[in-house]
Structures are given as structure tokens and as C-alpha cells.
Enzyme design. Structure first.
Site, mmCIF file in Angstrom:
data_model
loop_
_atom_site.group_PDB
_atom_site.id
_atom_site.type_symbol
_atom_site.label_atom_id
_atom_site.label_comp_id
_atom_site.label_asym_id
_atom_site.label_seq_id
_atom_site.Cartn_x
_atom_site.Cartn_y
_atom_site.Cartn_z
ATOM 1 N N ASP A 1 45.121 41.836 -50.169
ATOM 2 C CA ASP A 1 45.408 41.524 -48.364
ATOM 3 C C ASP A 1 44.446 42.120 -47.840
ATOM 4 O O ASP A 1 44.053 43.168 -47.946
ATOM 5 C CB ASP A 1 46.766 42.378 -48.666
ATOM 6 C CG ASP A 1 47.639 41.893 -47.336
ATOM 7 O OD1 ASP A 1 47.415 40.926 -46.801
ATOM 8 O OD2 ASP A 1 48.509 42.895 -46.864
ATOM 9 N N HIS B 1 52.526 43.199 -37.638
ATOM 10 C CA HIS B 1 52.540 44.199 -38.530
ATOM 11 C C HIS B 1 53.426 45.353 -38.252
ATOM 12 O O HIS B 1 53.645 45.771 -36.989
ATOM 13 C CB HIS B 1 51.218 44.899 -39.142
ATOM 14 C CG HIS B 1 50.290 43.673 -39.627
ATOM 15 N ND1 HIS B 1 48.969 43.288 -39.137
ATOM 16 C CD2 HIS B 1 50.564 42.808 -40.636
ATOM 17 C CE1 HIS B 1 48.609 42.214 -39.941
ATOM 18 N NE2 HIS B 1 49.405 41.897 -40.865
ATOM 19 N N GLY B 2 54.064 46.276 -39.080
ATOM 20 C CA GLY B 2 54.576 47.500 -38.790
ATOM 21 C C GLY B 2 56.088 47.179 -38.407
ATOM 22 O O GLY B 2 56.456 46.218 -38.672
ATOM 23 N N HIS C 1 52.602 36.847 -42.129
ATOM 24 C CA HIS C 1 52.302 38.205 -42.498
ATOM 25 C C HIS C 1 53.513 38.905 -41.612
ATOM 26 O O HIS C 1 54.056 38.477 -40.744
ATOM 27 C CB HIS C 1 51.117 38.716 -41.829
ATOM 28 C CG HIS C 1 49.909 38.161 -42.913
ATOM 29 N ND1 HIS C 1 49.039 39.299 -43.314
ATOM 30 C CD2 HIS C 1 49.381 37.153 -43.400
ATOM 31 C CE1 HIS C 1 48.204 38.634 -43.881
ATOM 32 N NE2 HIS C 1 48.485 37.489 -44.316
ATOM 33 N N GLY C 2 53.597 40.394 -41.786
ATOM 34 C CA GLY C 2 54.776 40.822 -41.205
ATOM 35 C C GLY C 2 56.030 40.258 -41.158
ATOM 36 O O GLY C 2 56.789 40.375 -40.282
ATOM 37 N N SER D 1 58.617 41.702 -42.923
ATOM 38 C CA SER D 1 59.637 42.912 -43.165
ATOM 39 C C SER D 1 60.875 42.659 -42.177
ATOM 40 O O SER D 1 60.712 42.054 -41.128
ATOM 41 C CB SER D 1 59.260 44.396 -43.055
ATOM 42 O OG SER D 1 58.430 44.575 -44.056
ATOM 43 N N ASN E 1 54.665 38.098 -46.140
ATOM 44 C CA ASN E 1 54.334 39.435 -46.759
ATOM 45 C C ASN E 1 55.236 40.684 -46.263
ATOM 46 O O ASN E 1 55.563 40.601 -45.208
ATOM 47 C CB ASN E 1 52.815 39.628 -45.875
ATOM 48 C CG ASN E 1 51.779 38.672 -46.540
ATOM 49 O OD1 ASN E 1 51.999 38.171 -47.410
ATOM 50 N ND2 ASN E 1 50.645 39.163 -45.976
ATOM 51 N N THR F 1 56.400 46.887 -44.389
ATOM 52 C CA THR F 1 57.033 48.043 -43.781
ATOM 53 C C THR F 1 58.253 48.318 -44.558
ATOM 54 O O THR F 1 58.696 49.446 -44.555
ATOM 55 C CB THR F 1 57.430 47.440 -42.436
ATOM 56 O OG1 THR F 1 55.981 47.072 -41.766
ATOM 57 C CG2 THR F 1 58.078 48.304 -41.585
#
Ligand SMILES: [Zn+2]
Length: 313
Positions: free
Chosen positions: A81, A179-180, A210-211, A213, A254, A257
Site C-alpha cells: 500500500d 485517510h484517518g 482508500h479510507g 473505515s 482499504n 483506521t
């Protein structure tokens, strides 16, 4: 069994999605493989260069190999990644990766094409797939930080040329996730009109989110009840949005988190609730089981449960 993500994408496109779980620790690897075998679900185990170097690149790969012997029915691919050229070429040369990401998304379009293409040429010599990224996600992932203000969505008009020029195998897009733990502090959510236009331009081409969560509010509350100080505006991708995104060609989601939050919650509760304890295997075991349970639920949400043995190889 190790399977190329290409097989996963051919099987799942438009129907279900493959969770790509970022791993850093033994407990996460064990929980993931246990979940994959129990749920009979295909998955991607992925690691960032930071995760690889946390101890030594051999360590995570060794744990993955061991987990695949303990859980022989686990059906998975190994992915790098967020690599640059050096990371990607190192992973390709190791002969242990089915797929690598080259992230040149912060560069201008032409530079991104050039950098991505150079990795694709080397990867394809060894049957390794390449995930590229177009558009910039806001948020923080390991040592990668992008200012919210510079975040920009993927431009649908660019995707056809990008895929054609680079010959990449999947495309990570910026359509509102980040992200996060603070994905939607601006409150906008996934931009489905952009996702739809991207799919129209590159039909049947695997798209990566992506991101992905969920950033469960209960986890945040429990962390904060046990001494944590996470901001309560932490917000992830709602389950309904994930299900919707699959229809638009999102094949790989993905997740990093959520497992970090569970780690923080399990350990905070352990130390606060049993202050006389100091044995790492007690919260470690809880964390393994919680990772497994979380991932089993994720397979259900993405529609991947039961799909490993149905794969047309
Ligand atoms: Zn990412």
C-alpha cells in the site's frame, strides 16, 4: 491460498468488494486470516512501507506465511500500500507480492503517468499487478499527510487516458473519502456523481476506495470513556455508502483506521479496568478476537462472505 487480485476483481466487479486490510501487528494478521477462513471470504492483506519497516520487512511476510499455514483455506492476495518507486520495486523483487501501489497522486498528471508507467513495466514482467492513484485524498496515513485544502477529487475526464497510458491494473480514486478518523469533517461524503462518471469512462475497470473505515461512534465513545481524547466529530464511511459504491465498480476497499481504533479501545479498557494487570497476552488475545469479529462483519457488509470457494480461477 494466494490468489492474484486480478482474479478477485474479475469475480467481484459490480457484485461485491474485497476488503484490503492494513496490517502492522501479529494480532491483526492472526485475526484477519482466522476471519477469512471462517467466513470463506477472499481478502487482500496489505502493508505500507512504514508497516514493513516497523520491525523488518521479513517479519510481516513471515507472519503472513505462517498464518496461511495455520488457516490453509484462507484465500488472499498480498499487496503493498502507498509505495513510491523504490518501495514498489523492492516489493516486486521480493517475489512475495501479488500487487503493489505506486502513489504518485500528488504529482501533476503527466508526472503521475510517467512514474506509474515505469513501475507497471517492471511489475508486469513478474505478473505483479499495479494499483495507481489519480486525485488526492485528504487525511493522514502513516507519514503521508495532505492538507485538507489541497485535497482534490479525481477528474473523471482524465481517467481513460491515465489507465490507457499507464496500463495500471486498478485505480484508486479520490471521491470524498480520506485517510484517518476524520473523513467527513467537512460533511460532504462520497461523491457518487463523480464515481458514476469514472465508471462510465472506464467500464469494468476495478476501482479502489482508500479510507474505507467506518469509524464506529461506539469505539470513539469507549476510547474517550477510558481516558482517550479523540474528537467526537470523527466520522467514517457509512455502511450504506460502501454498499452503493460497489455498484459503481469499487472492487477493493482499504481499511486501516478501524483496526487502530479497536486496538486503542481494547488496550485502554484493559489498563483502566484492570490496573493491576500487565500481561501483554491478555489484551492481545482480546484484540485478536475483536479484529476477527470486525473483519467477519466487514465481509458480510461487502458481500464477500462465502465467495472464496466460488471464485472462478
Ligand atoms: Zn490509502
Amino acid at each position: 491460498m494466494i490468489v492474484s487480485p486480478k482474479i478477485f476483481y474479475e469475480n467481484c466487479y459490480g457484485k461485491y468488494a474485497i476488503p484490503a486490510i492494513n496490517i502492522f501487528t501479529l494480532e491483526q494478521v492472526f485475526g484477519l486470516f482466522s476471519a477469512g477462513q471462517k467466513a470463506n471470504a477472499p481478502f487482500i492483506v496489505q502493508m505500507t512501507p512504514v508497516a514493513r519497516n516497523y520491525t523488518h520487512p521479513e517479519m510481516l511476510l513471515g507472519m503472513i506465511k505462517a498464518a496461511s499455514r495455520v488457516y490453509p483455506k484462507a484465500t488472499f492476495a498480498i499487496h503493498l500500500d502507498h509505495g513510491n518507486e523504490a518501495h514498489a520495486l523492492d516489493a516486486i523483487a521480493s517475489n512475495h507480492f501479488n500487487s503493489v501501489m505506486i502513489d504518485a497522486s500528488h504529482d501533476p498528471f503527466k508526472t503521475n503517468v510517467k512514474r506509474t508507467r515505469s513501475v507497471v513495466i517492471e511489475a508486469h514482467k513478474k505478473n505483479v499487478l499495479v494499483e495507481a492513484e489519480l486525485g488526492v485524498l485528504s487525511g493522514v496515513e502513516d507519514d503521508l499527510s495532505v492538507e485538507e485544502k489541497s485535497a482534490r477529487y479525481t477528474e473523471p475526464a482524465e481517467v481513460e487516458e491515465f489507465v490507457k497510458e499507464t496500463q495500471c491494473d486498478s485505480l484508486a480514486v479520490a471521491v470524498g473519502t480520506s485517510h484517518g478518523a476524520y473523513k467527513f469533517s467537512g460533511g460532504q461524503g462520497i461523491q457518487f456523481h463523480i464515481l458514476k462518471e469514472i465508471q462510465n469512462r472506464i467500464p469494468n475497470f476495478p476501482i479502489v476506495l482508500h479510507g474505507g473505515s467506518a469509524v464506529n461512534a461506539t469505539e470513539i465513545r469507549r476510547i474517550n470513556e477510558h481516558g482517550g481524547q479523540l474528537k467526537t466529530n470523527a466520522k467514517g464511511v457509512p455502511p450504506g455508502d460502501i454498499i452503493e459504491a460497489i455498484k459503481y465498480g469499487v472492487c477493493k476497499i482499504n481499511i486501516a483506521t478501524d483496526l487502530r481504533l479497536i486496538w486503542a479501545r481494547v488496550h485502554r479498557e484493559f489498563f483502566i479496568d484492570t490496573p493491576d494487570q500487565f500481561d501483554p497476552i491478555i489484551p492481545g488475545k482480546t484484540y485478536m478476537e475483536e479484529c476477527e469479529q470486525f473483519i467477519i462483519e466487514k465481509f458480510d457488509l461487502l458481500g464477500a462472505t462465502g465467495k472464496a470457494s466460488e471464485l472462478k480461477l
